[in-house]
Design an enzyme around this catalytic site. Structure first.
Site, short mmCIF file in Angstrom:
data_model
loop_
_atom_site.label_atom_id
_atom_site.label_comp_id
_atom_site.label_asym_id
_atom_site.label_seq_id
_atom_site.Cartn_x
_atom_site.Cartn_y
_atom_site.Cartn_z
N ARG A 121 -1.18 34.50 58.47
CA ARG A 121 -1.76 33.23 58.89
C ARG A 121 -0.67 32.22 59.24
O ARG A 121 -0.75 31.53 60.23
CB ARG A 121 -2.65 32.69 57.77
CG ARG A 121 -3.17 31.28 57.99
CD ARG A 121 -4.32 30.99 57.05
NE ARG A 121 -5.41 31.90 57.30
CZ ARG A 121 -6.22 32.39 56.36
NH1 ARG A 121 -6.03 32.06 55.09
NH2 ARG A 121 -7.19 33.20 56.68
N TYR A 122 0.32 32.09 58.37
CA TYR A 122 1.40 31.14 58.59
C TYR A 122 2.55 31.85 59.32
O TYR A 122 2.73 33.05 59.17
CB TYR A 122 1.89 30.58 57.27
CG TYR A 122 0.82 29.85 56.48
CD1 TYR A 122 0.43 28.56 56.82
CD2 TYR A 122 0.19 30.47 55.41
CE1 TYR A 122 -0.55 27.90 56.11
CE2 TYR A 122 -0.80 29.81 54.69
CZ TYR A 122 -1.17 28.52 55.03
OH TYR A 122 -2.14 27.87 54.34
N ARG A 125 5.32 33.85 56.87
CA ARG A 125 4.97 34.56 55.65
C ARG A 125 3.66 35.31 55.82
O ARG A 125 2.81 34.95 56.63
CB ARG A 125 4.89 33.61 54.46
CG ARG A 125 4.01 32.40 54.66
CD ARG A 125 4.47 31.29 53.71
NE ARG A 125 3.64 30.09 53.78
CZ ARG A 125 3.81 29.12 54.68
NH1 ARG A 125 4.75 29.24 55.60
NH2 ARG A 125 3.06 28.04 54.65
N CYS A 134 -8.84 44.31 39.65
CA CYS A 134 -8.30 43.34 38.70
C CYS A 134 -8.60 43.82 37.29
O CYS A 134 -9.52 44.62 37.07
CB CYS A 134 -8.93 41.96 38.90
SG CYS A 134 -8.42 41.12 40.40
N CYS A 138 -13.11 37.68 37.86
CA CYS A 138 -13.40 36.26 37.68
C CYS A 138 -14.63 35.90 38.52
O CYS A 138 -14.74 36.27 39.68
CB CYS A 138 -12.21 35.42 38.14
SG CYS A 138 -10.68 35.78 37.25
N CYS A 141 -14.10 34.09 41.99
CA CYS A 141 -13.13 34.70 42.91
C CYS A 141 -13.53 34.46 44.36
O CYS A 141 -14.68 34.68 44.75
CB CYS A 141 -13.03 36.19 42.63
SG CYS A 141 -11.80 37.02 43.66
N ARG A 143 -12.49 36.26 46.75
CA ARG A 143 -12.59 37.58 47.38
C ARG A 143 -13.63 38.45 46.69
O ARG A 143 -13.42 39.65 46.49
CB ARG A 143 -11.23 38.28 47.39
CG ARG A 143 -10.17 37.52 48.18
CD ARG A 143 -8.88 38.32 48.33
NE ARG A 143 -7.88 37.48 48.96
CZ ARG A 143 -6.68 37.22 48.47
NH1 ARG A 143 -6.32 37.78 47.32
NH2 ARG A 143 -5.84 36.43 49.09
N ASP A 302 -13.56 27.47 46.90
CA ASP A 302 -13.85 27.92 48.26
C ASP A 302 -15.35 28.09 48.50
O ASP A 302 -16.16 28.15 47.57
CB ASP A 302 -13.14 29.25 48.53
CG ASP A 302 -11.64 29.10 48.66
OD1 ASP A 302 -11.19 28.03 49.10
OD2 ASP A 302 -10.91 30.06 48.31
N ASP A 339 -8.45 24.96 50.92
CA ASP A 339 -8.12 26.08 51.80
C ASP A 339 -9.18 26.08 52.90
O ASP A 339 -10.34 26.44 52.66
CB ASP A 339 -8.13 27.39 51.02
CG ASP A 339 -7.05 28.35 51.50
OD1 ASP A 339 -6.58 28.16 52.64
OD2 ASP A 339 -6.67 29.26 50.75
N LYS A 346 -4.07 25.87 53.89
CA LYS A 346 -4.18 24.89 52.81
C LYS A 346 -3.90 23.48 53.33
O LYS A 346 -2.86 23.22 53.91
CB LYS A 346 -3.22 25.25 51.68
CG LYS A 346 -3.47 26.63 51.10
CD LYS A 346 -2.38 27.01 50.11
CE LYS A 346 -2.55 28.46 49.67
NZ LYS A 346 -2.33 29.42 50.78
#
Length: 440
Positions: A121-122, A125, A134, A138, A141, A143, A302, A339, A346
């Site tokens: 995206r950036y 990076r 995981c 959570c 999450c 995702r 999100d 985000d 962000k």
């Protein structure tokens, strides 16, 4: 080893015999993760009525349940419905409510994926998805569409696609390993992956995003630290949301990482009825810095499916930042960000400290409400920048010249070309103008 009574009780109920001797074995913790409603009730002694059970079955059918025995032991059973650990780990029927504004992939990570496993995206990076698994799922999450997909534990051949992309993209200097949780990979596979990325000449730093110090601190073993130390500079960001999560075991894990020489950061998510309180957030950031972890981001929750009950107004985040700016150390303050949906990245959101300004003076206010002025320089002359860095008369002494083109607001601020505005592709006024002038 010292354990509390709650951990002793949970360990005994898991296998029907005392198993506390294995409590700090992270593989034992994973093997005995709580993955069903029945097991949760059996181990905790918490009971739900039939209506609740029916709703919970529907929830866990769509969004799986998985809680490590360690994290489960942090739940206050006497007031579990108000407990911040319970709310992050267990879930409820509210997760099945999907608003029209919610998306399976709100950050458009899949759209920004040039090859399997990479989100680029950036400019400089990439995010490298190395696993969907995981140690705990959570409930907040972003995702949720991927986490818990047991069919996606990438093989080395799959990971090599991402590695090759990084090798062939020389302007990538920063690689973030994410998932799922990268530390769910076996030591040997993680060692191999880091070695492959570390060997790429243009990669300057590697980062790991993990929640292991929070939900399974025993994963931070001496062997793991010795492996990670081979690949400095390596930055580690973890994910504490509430001060109750910073236990003796968590502190021990953080100490191992800090003593290993890794810069540590923390990314919290602002969650309704979990940490949406200035006092709670201040306590959290203070405990973090006491354990050599710098608060990095405070995320607005999100727009992922089923998270509406966790979201707060942005004004709540601003209120929390008001309670931190000026009221605690600068390095103890995270950056509050949204985000952006659709992959915009962000966006920092802060209280407004600039009240007004003119050609030679800026009017500001501080955290106390004191209003002051800053005098702009009279003699400053704007240096026209044509981005010809090789011939710049500033004392740059750069070994490598950044020849990348400016984009976005940077382009408007610079003097590279005559562009004076950024116009959305489907701007109706511009399309009408082009149609009237006969332009294609």
């Amino acid at each position: 080893m010292i354990y509390n009574d709650r951990q002793q009780q949970i360990a005994e109920k898991i296998d029907g015999e005392p198993q506390i001797r294995n409590w700090k074995n992270w593989r034992w913790q994973l093997k005995h993760s709580i993955k069903s409603l029945e097991k949760f009730e059996e181990v905790t002694g918490i009971k739900f009525n039939e209506k609740e059970r029916e709703a919970l079955y529907k929830t866990f059918d769509k969004f799986p349940l998985s809680i490590t025995p360690y994290y489960l032991s942090l739940i206050n059973k006497k007031s579990f419905r108000n407990d911040p650990v319970f709310k992050q780990a267990f879930g409820g029927i509210e997760e099945l409510t999907t608003l029209s504004s919610e998306l399976a992939d709100p950050l458009s990570e899949d759209s920004d994926s040039p090859v399997e496993g990479i989100t680029h995206r950036y400019p400089d990076r990439v995010l490298f998805h190395v696993s969907n698994i995981c140690s705990m799922y959570c409930r907040h999450c972003t995702r949720k569409r991927k986490v818990g997909d047991i069919d996606y534990v990438p093989s080395r051949n799959q990971l090599k696609k991402g590695i090759e992309y990084i090798k062939n993209t020389p302007h990538v200097r920063d690689v973030l390993l994410s998932g799922g949780d990268p530390l769910m990979l076996p030591d040997e596979k993680l060692d191999w992956l880091l070695a492959e990325i570390y060997a790429i000449p243009h990669v300057e730093i590697i980062r790991i995003g993990t929640r292991m110090p929070v939900v399974l601190p025993y994963r931070i073993t001496d062997k793991l630290v010795s492996i990670l130390k081979k690949y400095q500079p390596l930055w580690i960001n973890t994910h504490f949301n509430h001060p109750n999560e910073i236990t003796a075991s968590a502190k021990e894990a953080l100490a191992k990482l800090a003593d290993g020489g890794f810069p540590l950061g923390n990314q919290s998510v602002l969650l309704a009825d979990v940490n949406d309180c200035p006092r709670i957030m201040k306590s959290l950031v203070h405990k973090l810095v006491q354990n050599r972890v710098r608060p990095y981001y405070l995320y607005q929750c999100d727009l992922s499916e089923g998270l509406s009950h966790f979201r707060t107004p942005i004004g709540k985040g601003i209120e929390i930042m008001e309670s931190l700016v000026g009221h605690t150390s600068g390095f103890a303050r995270p950056t509050y960000v949204i985000d952006a949906p659709g992959g915009g990245g962000k966006i920092p959101v802060m209280p407004n400290y600039i009240i007004s300004w003119s050609t030679n003076k800026v009017v500001l206010r501080n955290y106390e409400g004191v209003i002051t002025t800053y005098k702009e320089p009279d003699s400053y002359e704007q240096k026209m920048c044509d981005r010809d860095c090789n011939n710049c008369n500033l004392d740059l002494n750069l070994k490598e010249i950044d020849e990348s083109d400016a984009i976005g607001i940077e382009r408007l601020l610079g003097d590279t070309d005559d562009v004076i505005s950024l116009v959305p592709e489907d701007n109706e006024r511009i399309l009408r103008r082009e149609h009237e002038t006969g332009q294609d």
